[in-house]
Design an enzyme around this catalytic site. Structure first.
Site, PDB file in Angstrom:
ATOM      1  N   TYR A  17      -3.422  -2.509 -10.180  1.00  0.00           N
ATOM      2  CA  TYR A  17      -3.708  -2.581  -9.014  1.00  0.00           C
ATOM      3  C   TYR A  17      -2.619  -4.025  -8.248  1.00  0.00           C
ATOM      4  O   TYR A  17      -1.341  -3.057  -7.799  1.00  0.00           O
ATOM      5  CB  TYR A  17      -5.034  -2.547  -8.357  1.00  0.00           C
ATOM      6  CG  TYR A  17      -4.457  -2.854  -7.464  1.00  0.00           C
ATOM      7  CD1 TYR A  17      -4.524  -1.500  -6.081  1.00  0.00           C
ATOM      8  CD2 TYR A  17      -4.892  -3.857  -6.101  1.00  0.00           C
ATOM      9  CE1 TYR A  17      -4.547  -1.492  -4.541  1.00  0.00           C
ATOM     10  CE2 TYR A  17      -5.083  -4.028  -5.056  1.00  0.00           C
ATOM     11  CZ  TYR A  17      -4.673  -2.691  -4.102  1.00  0.00           C
ATOM     12  OH  TYR A  17      -4.421  -2.818  -2.449  1.00  0.00           O
ATOM     13  N   LYS A  24       0.596   3.524  -2.608  1.00  0.00           N
ATOM     14  CA  LYS A  24      -0.980   4.045  -3.684  1.00  0.00           C
ATOM     15  C   LYS A  24      -0.092   5.821  -3.011  1.00  0.00           C
ATOM     16  O   LYS A  24      -1.138   6.447  -3.614  1.00  0.00           O
ATOM     17  CB  LYS A  24      -1.932   3.682  -1.857  1.00  0.00           C
ATOM     18  CG  LYS A  24      -2.981   2.360  -2.130  1.00  0.00           C
ATOM     19  CD  LYS A  24      -3.508   2.280  -0.817  1.00  0.00           C
ATOM     20  CE  LYS A  24      -4.289   1.145  -0.881  1.00  0.00           C
ATOM     21  NZ  LYS A  24      -4.175  -0.424  -0.565  1.00  0.00           N
ATOM     22  N   SER A  37       0.334  -1.204  -0.318  1.00  0.00           N
ATOM     23  CA  SER A  37      -0.061   0.202   0.338  1.00  0.00           C
ATOM     24  C   SER A  37       0.698   0.961   0.235  1.00  0.00           C
ATOM     25  O   SER A  37      -0.265   2.166  -0.310  1.00  0.00           O
ATOM     26  CB  SER A  37      -1.386  -0.019   1.027  1.00  0.00           C
ATOM     27  OG  SER A  37      -2.080  -0.832   1.054  1.00  0.00           O
ATOM     28  N   VAL A  82       1.530  -3.304   3.833  1.00  0.00           N
ATOM     29  CA  VAL A  82       1.130  -4.821   4.558  1.00  0.00           C
ATOM     30  C   VAL A  82       2.340  -5.998   3.932  1.00  0.00           C
ATOM     31  O   VAL A  82       2.312  -6.330   5.282  1.00  0.00           O
ATOM     32  CB  VAL A  82      -0.176  -5.792   4.259  1.00  0.00           C
ATOM     33  CG1 VAL A  82      -1.264  -5.308   4.562  1.00  0.00           C
ATOM     34  CG2 VAL A  82       0.036  -6.291   2.724  1.00  0.00           C
ATOM     35  N   TYR A  93      -5.011   3.886   7.942  1.00  0.00           N
ATOM     36  CA  TYR A  93      -6.032   2.741   7.886  1.00  0.00           C
ATOM     37  C   TYR A  93      -6.953   3.628   9.290  1.00  0.00           C
ATOM     38  O   TYR A  93      -6.073   4.604   8.916  1.00  0.00           O
ATOM     39  CB  TYR A  93      -6.116   1.524   7.689  1.00  0.00           C
ATOM     40  CG  TYR A  93      -4.785   0.818   6.320  1.00  0.00           C
ATOM     41  CD1 TYR A  93      -4.874   1.299   5.484  1.00  0.00           C
ATOM     42  CD2 TYR A  93      -3.454   0.439   7.631  1.00  0.00           C
ATOM     43  CE1 TYR A  93      -3.628   0.762   4.857  1.00  0.00           C
ATOM     44  CE2 TYR A  93      -2.643  -0.364   6.746  1.00  0.00           C
ATOM     45  CZ  TYR A  93      -2.744  -0.006   4.840  1.00  0.00           C
ATOM     46  OH  TYR A  93      -1.619   0.080   3.833  1.00  0.00           O
TER      47      TYR A  93
HETATM   48  N1  GLN Z   1      -2.158  -5.486  -1.727  1.00  0.00           N
HETATM   49  C1  GLN Z   1      -2.553  -4.868  -0.568  1.00  0.00           C
HETATM   50  C2  GLN Z   1      -4.225  -5.591  -1.058  1.00  0.00           C
HETATM   51  O1  GLN Z   1      -5.080  -4.520  -1.468  1.00  0.00           O
HETATM   52  C3  GLN Z   1      -2.454  -4.084  -0.581  1.00  0.00           C
HETATM   53  C4  GLN Z   1      -2.593  -3.389   1.799  1.00  0.00           C
HETATM   54  C5  GLN Z   1      -2.015  -3.340   2.561  1.00  0.00           C
HETATM   55  O2  GLN Z   1      -0.717  -3.108   1.638  1.00  0.00           O
HETATM   56  N2  GLN Z   1      -2.491  -2.255   3.533  1.00  0.00           N
HETATM   57  O3  GLN Z   1      -4.624  -6.067   0.033  1.00  0.00           O
END
Ligand code: GLN
Length: 318
Positions: free
Chosen positions: A191, A69, A66, A262, A244
């Site tokens: 993605y 992102k 993430s 993650v 989050y």
């Molecule tokens: N690729 C992971 C997902 O979409 C990314 C989530 C994350 O890093 N929090 O679930």
């Protein structure tokens, strides 16, 4: 604290967080990430005046997940400008990153770019902007990290692509509300590729560095094209949404704009000074790295580099 004392500090932090390395959990919902050695820890501090301080496995590449992102948002903002905010909001969701009921309840509105719903919308924007969006992001990151070794891990990409049922459900919901323009297949594929980017703590800190820029200081790099107002929006979102549904807790404990993934990485922006990135694969219940979070907390405590202003410590570049 003087800048010259930072190397010693990072090494002390690496020792202090060692007991936490075995405690976190690996994100087994992406099988390939469940196979990573948990006992790794790296940390990099990179400053606008060109200092780079490393500790532990700071140059070991890991799955940025993430954290992508953040970089996707920066690239989309750079290309599309503030019209982007008509596609994605700036409000915390208060929910886990892969929540889908909220998306349905709110007629497909994506609360912010750092939850999966918002990130899928940003990916959709990149798909409309570039013929090969994941390669555009890869090239941007190679340039901003000053390192051609930034890459996409195909094994991680396929591992997530085969198992991303929740993200597929979110993408279909978004599509049903007309919130994404490209096909669900194209957006999901892109993605998963962007999440599978692999970078080291050092490369991530370098790539986030333009966000630390304040007027008069401007490092090179593709992402430096953001306006001051855009950088403020991105860092404000990092503070309120970057970790989050633990963002409030992180803000209260650490007081820095941060983005986690993650894969175990967390990058923090220190406006006017630089960026710090810590990595350790074991996660807490909210999907944030246990040891990396604690490491950045210790860093903020010892340097006084935090918006909380509760510390009597101050940082000096000389
Ligand atoms: N690729 C992971 C997902 O979409 C990314 C989530 C994350 O890093 N929090 O679930």
């Amino acid at each position: 604290m003087l800048a010259a004392e930072v190397p010693g500090l990072l090494n002390r932090i690496a020792n202090q967080v060692r007991p936490l390395l075995s405690q976190g959990r690996l994100p087994k919902y992406i099988p390939q990430l469940g196979r990573v050695n948990k006992l790794q820890f790296g940390m990099a501090f990179v400053t606008l005046d060109g200092q780079e301080v490393l500790a532990g496995d700071a140059e070991t590449p890991f799955s940025i997940q993430s954290i992508s992102k953040l970089f996707a948002l920066m690239l989309a903002l750079e290309r599309v400008g503030d019209d982007l905010w008509s596609r994605v909001g700036k409000e915390p969701s208060g929910m886990p990153f892969n929540e889908l009921v909220q998306v349905d309840q709110e007629a497909g509105a994506a609360r912010n770019p750092f939850i999966n719903a918002g990130a899928l919308v940003i990916t959709d924007v990149l798909c409309s902007t570039f013929a090969q969006p994941e390669l555009a992001l890869l090239q941007t990151l190679r340039q901003s990290a000053g390192d051609e070794r930034v890459d996409i891990d195909q094994a991680v990409m396929w591992s997530e692509r085969d198992t991303c049922h929740r993200n597929a459900a979110i993408a279909h919901l978004l599509k049903s509300y007309g919130r994404i323009k490209n096909s669900v297949h194209t957006v999901l594929d892109t993605y998963c590729r962007q999440c599978a980017l692999t970078m080291s703590s050092l490369q991530i800190a370098r790539s986030a560095l333009p966000l630390a820029t304040i007027e008069g200081l401007s490092p090179d790099g593709a992402c430096a094209k953001l306006s001051a107002a855009q950088r403020h929006s991105v860092t404000a979102l990092m503070l309120t949404c970057g970790t989050y549904n633990a963002a409030g807790d992180f803000a209260a404990r650490i007081g820095l704009p941060m983005k986690s993934g993650v894969g175990g990485g967390i990058v923090a922006v220190i406006p006017g000074i630089g960026c710090v990135c810590a990595w350790s694969p074991g996660l807490d219940d909210t999907g944030n790295s246990l040891a990396a979070g604690r490491a950045i907390e210790l860093f903020a405590e010892h340097t006084g580099l935090s918006v909380l202003g509760s510390s009597t410590k101050t940082y000096s570049a000389q």
